[in-house]
Motif scaffolding. Structure first.
Motif, PDB file in Angstrom:
ATOM      1  N   MET A  75      -1.607 -34.634  -4.200  1.00 28.02           N
ATOM      2  CA  MET A  75      -1.029 -34.915  -2.889  1.00 28.02           C
ATOM      3  C   MET A  75      -0.137 -33.767  -2.421  1.00 28.02           C
ATOM      4  SD  MET A  75      -0.119 -38.978  -2.798  1.00 28.02           S
ATOM      5  CE  MET A  75       0.945 -38.919  -4.242  1.00 28.02           C
ATOM      6  N   SER A  76       0.652 -33.226  -3.324  1.00 26.62           N
ATOM      7  CA  SER A  76       1.521 -32.118  -2.970  1.00 26.62           C
ATOM      8  C   SER A  76       0.704 -30.890  -2.568  1.00 26.62           C
ATOM      9  CB  SER A  76       2.444 -31.784  -4.143  1.00 26.62           C
ATOM     10  OG  SER A  76       3.339 -30.758  -3.820  1.00 26.62           O
ATOM     11  N   PHE A  77      -0.352 -30.609  -3.319  1.00 24.61           N
ATOM     12  CA  PHE A  77      -1.222 -29.471  -3.015  1.00 24.61           C
ATOM     13  C   PHE A  77      -1.846 -29.614  -1.633  1.00 24.61           C
ATOM     14  CE2 PHE A  77      -5.137 -27.097  -2.949  1.00 24.61           C
ATOM     15  CZ  PHE A  77      -4.861 -25.940  -3.657  1.00 24.61           C
ATOM     16  N   LEU A  78      -2.407 -30.786  -1.355  1.00 27.95           N
ATOM     17  CA  LEU A  78      -3.069 -31.002  -0.070  1.00 27.95           C
ATOM     18  C   LEU A  78      -2.068 -30.951   1.083  1.00 27.95           C
ATOM     19  CD1 LEU A  78      -5.587 -33.849  -1.027  1.00 27.95           C
ATOM     20  CD2 LEU A  78      -6.089 -31.427  -0.592  1.00 27.95           C
ATOM     21  N   GLY A  79      -0.874 -31.513   0.873  1.00 28.93           N
ATOM     22  CA  GLY A  79       0.123 -31.487   1.929  1.00 28.93           C
ATOM     23  C   GLY A  79       0.525 -30.081   2.322  1.00 28.93           C
ATOM     24  N   ILE A  80       0.729 -29.216   1.310  1.00 31.76           N
ATOM     25  CA  ILE A  80       1.119 -27.827   1.604  1.00 31.76           C
ATOM     26  C   ILE A  80      -0.064 -27.047   2.166  1.00 31.76           C
ATOM     27  CG2 ILE A  80       1.923 -25.678   0.550  1.00 31.76           C
ATOM     28  CD1 ILE A  80       3.481 -27.442  -1.446  1.00 31.76           C
ATOM     29  N   TRP A  81      -1.239 -27.263   1.625  1.00 28.65           N
ATOM     30  CA  TRP A  81      -2.428 -26.533   2.073  1.00 28.65           C
ATOM     31  C   TRP A  81      -2.789 -26.867   3.525  1.00 28.65           C
ATOM     32  CZ3 TRP A  81      -7.957 -28.268   1.925  1.00 28.65           C
ATOM     33  CH2 TRP A  81      -8.831 -27.213   2.208  1.00 28.65           C
ATOM     34  N   LEU A  82      -2.666 -28.144   3.889  1.00 28.67           N
ATOM     35  CA  LEU A  82      -3.062 -28.566   5.222  1.00 28.67           C
ATOM     36  C   LEU A  82      -1.993 -28.312   6.284  1.00 28.67           C
ATOM     37  CD1 LEU A  82      -4.780 -31.981   4.351  1.00 28.67           C
ATOM     38  CD2 LEU A  82      -5.920 -29.860   5.049  1.00 28.67           C
ATOM     39  N   TRP A  83      -0.712 -28.436   5.905  1.00 23.74           N
ATOM     40  CA  TRP A  83       0.340 -28.441   6.898  1.00 23.74           C
ATOM     41  C   TRP A  83       1.202 -27.187   6.916  1.00 23.74           C
ATOM     42  CZ3 TRP A  83       0.406 -31.936  10.669  1.00 23.74           C
ATOM     43  CH2 TRP A  83      -0.277 -33.145  10.461  1.00 23.74           C
ATOM     44  N   GLU A  84       1.065 -26.346   5.903  1.00 15.44           N
ATOM     45  CA  GLU A  84       1.913 -25.146   5.848  1.00 15.44           C
ATOM     46  C   GLU A  84       1.055 -23.912   6.094  1.00 15.44           C
ATOM     47  OE1 GLU A  84       5.327 -23.015   5.665  1.00 15.44           O
ATOM     48  OE2 GLU A  84       5.181 -25.183   5.506  1.00 15.44           O
ATOM     49  N   PRO A  85       1.268 -23.185   7.205  1.00 13.92           N
ATOM     50  CA  PRO A  85       0.461 -21.984   7.458  1.00 13.92           C
ATOM     51  C   PRO A  85       0.868 -20.848   6.527  1.00 13.92           C
ATOM     52  CG  PRO A  85       2.167 -22.201   9.122  1.00 13.92           C
ATOM     53  CD  PRO A  85       2.245 -23.440   8.269  1.00 13.92           C
ATOM     54  N   PRO A  86      -0.064 -19.986   6.156  1.00 11.71           N
ATOM     55  CA  PRO A  86       0.288 -18.837   5.296  1.00 11.71           C
ATOM     56  C   PRO A  86       1.156 -17.844   6.048  1.00 11.71           C
ATOM     57  CG  PRO A  86      -2.001 -18.704   6.015  1.00 11.71           C
ATOM     58  CD  PRO A  86      -1.499 -20.046   6.455  1.00 11.71           C
ATOM     59  N   GLU A  87       2.018 -17.155   5.310  1.00  9.86           N
ATOM     60  CA  GLU A  87       2.901 -16.156   5.924  1.00  9.86           C
ATOM     61  C   GLU A  87       2.178 -14.817   6.062  1.00  9.86           C
ATOM     62  OE1 GLU A  87       5.599 -17.961   2.623  1.00  9.86           O
ATOM     63  OE2 GLU A  87       3.448 -17.734   2.957  1.00  9.86           O
ATOM     64  N   ARG A  88       2.682 -14.023   6.969  1.00 13.96           N
ATOM     65  CA  ARG A  88       2.205 -12.655   7.107  1.00 13.96           C
ATOM     66  C   ARG A  88       3.002 -11.761   6.169  1.00 13.96           C
ATOM     67  NH1 ARG A  88       1.971 -11.073  13.357  1.00 13.96           N
ATOM     68  NH2 ARG A  88       0.867  -9.310  12.413  1.00 13.96           N
ATOM     69  N   GLN A  89       2.310 -11.019   5.334  1.00 13.09           N
ATOM     70  CA  GLN A  89       2.966 -10.178   4.344  1.00 13.09           C
ATOM     71  C   GLN A  89       3.409  -8.861   4.978  1.00 13.09           C
ATOM     72  OE1 GLN A  89       2.911 -13.121   2.628  1.00 13.09           O
ATOM     73  NE2 GLN A  89       3.576 -11.591   1.148  1.00 13.09           N
ATOM     74  N   GLU A  90       4.714  -8.583   4.889  1.00  6.84           N
ATOM     75  CA  GLU A  90       5.280  -7.395   5.505  1.00  6.84           C
ATOM     76  C   GLU A  90       5.774  -6.375   4.480  1.00  6.84           C
ATOM     77  OE1 GLU A  90       8.387  -8.872   7.934  1.00  6.84           O
ATOM     78  OE2 GLU A  90       7.053  -9.977   9.300  1.00  6.84           O
ATOM     79  N   GLU A  91       5.836  -6.745   3.204  1.00  7.70           N
ATOM     80  CA  GLU A  91       6.392  -5.859   2.191  1.00  7.70           C
ATOM     81  C   GLU A  91       5.376  -5.616   1.080  1.00  7.70           C
ATOM     82  OE1 GLU A  91      10.577  -6.605   1.077  1.00  7.70           O
ATOM     83  OE2 GLU A  91      10.354  -8.428   2.248  1.00  7.70           O
ATOM     84  N   ARG A  92       5.392  -4.420   0.555  1.00  3.97           N
ATOM     85  CA  ARG A  92       4.550  -4.114  -0.598  1.00  3.97           C
ATOM     86  C   ARG A  92       5.296  -4.510  -1.857  1.00  3.97           C
ATOM     87  NH1 ARG A  92       2.069   1.768  -0.491  1.00  3.97           N
ATOM     88  NH2 ARG A  92       0.936   0.751  -2.207  1.00  3.97           N
ATOM     89  N   PRO A  93       4.669  -5.303  -2.717  1.00  2.00           N
ATOM     90  CA  PRO A  93       5.398  -5.802  -3.894  1.00  2.00           C
ATOM     91  C   PRO A  93       5.587  -4.722  -4.947  1.00  2.00           C
ATOM     92  CG  PRO A  93       3.120  -6.509  -3.984  1.00  2.00           C
ATOM     93  CD  PRO A  93       3.305  -5.813  -2.657  1.00  2.00           C
ATOM     94  N   SER A  94       6.683  -4.825  -5.658  1.00  2.00           N
ATOM     95  CA  SER A  94       6.939  -3.964  -6.808  1.00  2.00           C
ATOM     96  C   SER A  94       7.458  -4.849  -7.933  1.00  2.00           C
ATOM     97  CB  SER A  94       7.962  -2.875  -6.465  1.00  2.00           C
ATOM     98  OG  SER A  94       9.180  -3.469  -6.052  1.00  2.00           O
ATOM     99  N   MET A  95       7.040  -4.542  -9.149  1.00  2.00           N
ATOM    100  CA  MET A  95       7.435  -5.369 -10.276  1.00  2.00           C
ATOM    101  C   MET A  95       7.551  -4.520 -11.518  1.00  2.00           C
ATOM    102  SD  MET A  95       8.272  -8.333 -11.401  1.00  2.00           S
ATOM    103  CE  MET A  95       8.516  -9.092 -13.007  1.00  2.00           C
ATOM    104  N   ASP A  96       8.635  -4.664 -12.226  1.00  2.00           N
ATOM    105  CA  ASP A  96       8.861  -3.950 -13.483  1.00  2.00           C
ATOM    106  C   ASP A  96       8.151  -4.714 -14.599  1.00  2.00           C
ATOM    107  OD1 ASP A  96       9.838  -2.526 -15.633  1.00  2.00           O
ATOM    108  OD2 ASP A  96      11.805  -3.493 -15.597  1.00  2.00           O
ATOM    109  N   TRP A  97       6.846  -4.472 -14.716  1.00  2.00           N
ATOM    110  CA  TRP A  97       6.054  -5.258 -15.662  1.00  2.00           C
ATOM    111  C   TRP A  97       6.393  -4.938 -17.119  1.00  2.00           C
ATOM    112  CZ3 TRP A  97       4.038  -9.456 -14.080  1.00  2.00           C
ATOM    113  CH2 TRP A  97       3.559  -9.582 -12.766  1.00  2.00           C
ATOM    114  N   LEU A  98       6.697  -3.695 -17.419  1.00  2.00           N
ATOM    115  CA  LEU A  98       7.067  -3.367 -18.798  1.00  2.00           C
ATOM    116  C   LEU A  98       8.386  -4.041 -19.168  1.00  2.00           C
ATOM    117  CD1 LEU A  98       6.622  -1.917 -21.435  1.00  2.00           C
ATOM    118  CD2 LEU A  98       7.665   0.143 -20.436  1.00  2.00           C
ATOM    119  N   GLY A  99       9.354  -3.986 -18.265  1.00  2.00           N
ATOM    120  CA  GLY A  99      10.619  -4.665 -18.525  1.00  2.00           C
ATOM    121  C   GLY A  99      10.441  -6.162 -18.691  1.00  2.00           C
ATOM    122  N   TYR A 100       9.578  -6.741 -17.868  1.00  2.00           N
ATOM    123  CA  TYR A 100       9.321  -8.186 -17.986  1.00  2.00           C
ATOM    124  C   TYR A 100       8.636  -8.504 -19.308  1.00  2.00           C
ATOM    125  CZ  TYR A 100       7.757 -12.900 -16.809  1.00  2.00           C
ATOM    126  OH  TYR A 100       7.536 -14.262 -16.825  1.00  2.00           O
TER     127      TYR A 100
END
Length: 521
Positions: free
Chosen positions: A189-214
């Motif tokens: 129910m939670s999945f369907l509620g978010i999928w149906l009623w929440e529009p996806p956001e427009r991505q404005e930033e390029r992600p960066s992640m310290d994978w070795l540190g993580y």
């Protein structure tokens, strides 16, 4: 992720249509409730779960402490996931992962797949917490966000508090697998509620992640956790495996600190430790979580194994905790938005100390009805302790420094919860063996009692040994809670070492509340 949250809190958007507003709030609330509920509700089920999977009880703690550790390790991924996939899509992925993990937990008859599914559910659940908070705040005007954050705060403490009561009832009435089966329709129910009623956001930033540190952070904490988990099984320092794990923990921990300090955008920023208030709160939240979670798990599990309580009886004992913790959390959120957090920390920790002192005074036989008063104090203290530590640690900070501190405090709390379960259990086992030895010591003052008991129980093999073990278990319990009372009392005084910041945060109460609530259980 936190920069996105910061912008959302400052922006003013149009009201959502009522149907969408209610649907999305319900979907997000159900998901958030479920993640935290599964941590508390699972505790009274551990004896039957491990029995059903055909393993020794020593492996039961692993399915809970690794879940808590995974919860904490999920939060540092929030910023990267939010920037890379968006809050909505990332949260949908988390819900799908928890769904399939719950399906495995509900159906498998093998221990290893069950443990792996618990870890996956914990990691996805930890990642979902900041993502769901971001989505929730998108649907509130800036002048109404206090309402949303208030509901979020209640939704954070309530499932954790009522979990043992409902989990014990489910275990006795339907069986432990129903905890995970009931997850499935709620997650859907939670999945369907978010999928149906929440529009996806427009991505404005390029992600960066310290994978070795993580990766280094995960490796060091998992190694430390397994060191504690295997200690009782392998007789601690007498085992070469334990000594090897100890060396690995030190090496990986040192490498993690060295690497994280050299990065511009580390997976976990350690610069927060420069602030006095953060150092006070870091030790406070870690030890509070360690002692509280360790003693709670000990009480719930060992009262079943040692004293014959049912899972439902344990849940009924803790019902007063479920009632008073949300009420205390409601007051705490109102108070901390306006006043100095130190008095609340002092009072909350003294309440926890008083409850532990109360629980250290029992002797056998103990009826469930005689134990219900102390959890009232636990509930009152729990609702304010972690909230106050979060505010002390973030006191005077704002912007990126506040966000970095919140991630570190969350990880410290989850790590404390994870380590507390095996460490407190190991200490209890040592004290149990010691008391059992002295209760039957030939040269001790119990010699006449022992001979009389031998004659009385001559025709009932094993009953005397069981009686001695039960009495030793209660003495060990009393010592553990007596020690816990002292630690909570010491932490109450420790909270007074924090200082009033010279400069007040420029952020609103709503913004401060949003960041602080990421630290709470």
């Amino acid at each position: 992720m936190f920069r996105i949250l910061h912008r959302q809190l400052r922006s003013v958007s149009a009201h959502s249509v009522p149907s969408r507003f209610l649907a999305v709030n319900l979907a997000i609330g159900l998901e958030h409730f479920l993640v935290l509920f599964n941590g508390g509700a699972y505790l009274p089920m551990i004896p039957r779960v491990i029995g059903s999977l055909g393993r020794n009880m020593i492996y039961g703690d692993w399915t809970q402490d690794l879940y808590f550790l995974a919860l904490g390790l999920g939060l540092p991924l929030g910023r990267w996931a939010s920037q890379r996939f968006g809050n909505r899509n990332s949260l949908l992925f988390c819900l799908a992962a928890i769904f399939f993990a719950s399906l495995v937990n509900a159906t498998t008859r093998e221990y290893v797949p069950f443990l792996a599914a618990r870890i996956v559910a914990g990691l996805a659940g930890g990642l979902s917490i900041p993502l769901s908070l971001n989505l929730l705040l998108r649907h509130y005007h800036s002048d109404r966000r206090d309402h949303g954050l208030f509901l979020w705060g209640i939704a954070a403490i309530t499932p954790f508090a009522i979990g043992p009561f409902i989990g014990g009832w489910i275990d006795d009435a339907w069986g432990w697998r129903w905890l995970f089966l009931l997850n499935l329709p709620i997650l859907l129910m939670s999945f369907l509620g978010i999928w149906l009623w929440e529009p996806p956001e427009r991505q404005e930033e390029r992600p960066s992640m310290d994978w070795l540190g993580y990766a280094l952070l995960v490796a060091s904490l998992v190694t430390l956790q397994m060191l504690c988990n295997l200690g009782s099984k392998d007789d601690w320092w007498r085992s070469p495996e334990i000594r090897l794990l100890a060396v690995l923990t030190l090496v990986l921990g040192g490498a993690t600190v060295w690497w994280l300090r050299r990065q511009t955008l580390p997976a976990l920023d350690l610069r927060s430790f420069r602030y006095v208030n953060f150092r006070v709160a870091a030790l406070g939240v870690f030890l509070t979580a360690l002692v509280f979670q360790g003693t709670l798990a000990l009480l719930i599990v060992q009262y079943q194994l040692s004293f014959g309580y049912s899972a439902r009886a344990i849940g009924e004992i803790l019902l007063s905790l479920a009632i008073f913790a949300p009420a205390s959390a409601t007051f705490s959120h109102w108070y901390l938005g306006r006043h100095d957090p130190r008095p609340l920390a002092l009072i909350s920790l003294l309440l926890l100390s008083g409850a532990a002192w109360w629980l250290s005074s029992y002797d056998l036989p103990v009826s469930p009805s005689s134990l219900v008063e102390a959890p009232m104090l636990v509930g009152l203290g729990l609702g304010g302790a972690f909230t106050a530590w979060a505010r002390i640690g973030l006191w005077g900070l704002s912007g990126p420094s506040e966000q970095r501190a919140a991630v570190a405090l969350n990880l410290l709390r989850s790590t404390g919860q994870a380590l507390g379960i095996p460490l407190v259990a190991a200490l209890w086992e040592r004290r149990l063996d010691l008391h059992r030895h002295f209760l039957v010591e030939v040269q001790g003052s119990n010699l006449l009692f022992w001979h009389a008991a031998e004659r009385h129980f001559a025709n009932v093999p094993g009953l005397l040994a069981a009686s001695v073990r039960q009495h030793a278990a209660m003495l060990a319990f009393n010592e553990i809670f007596y020690l816990a009372a002292g630690i909570f009392g010491g932490l109450a005084l420790w909270s007074l070492l924090s200082r009033v910041p010279k400069e007040k945060s420029s952020e609103s109460i709503a913004e401060q509340t949003a960041i602080a609530e990421l630290v709470e259980p």
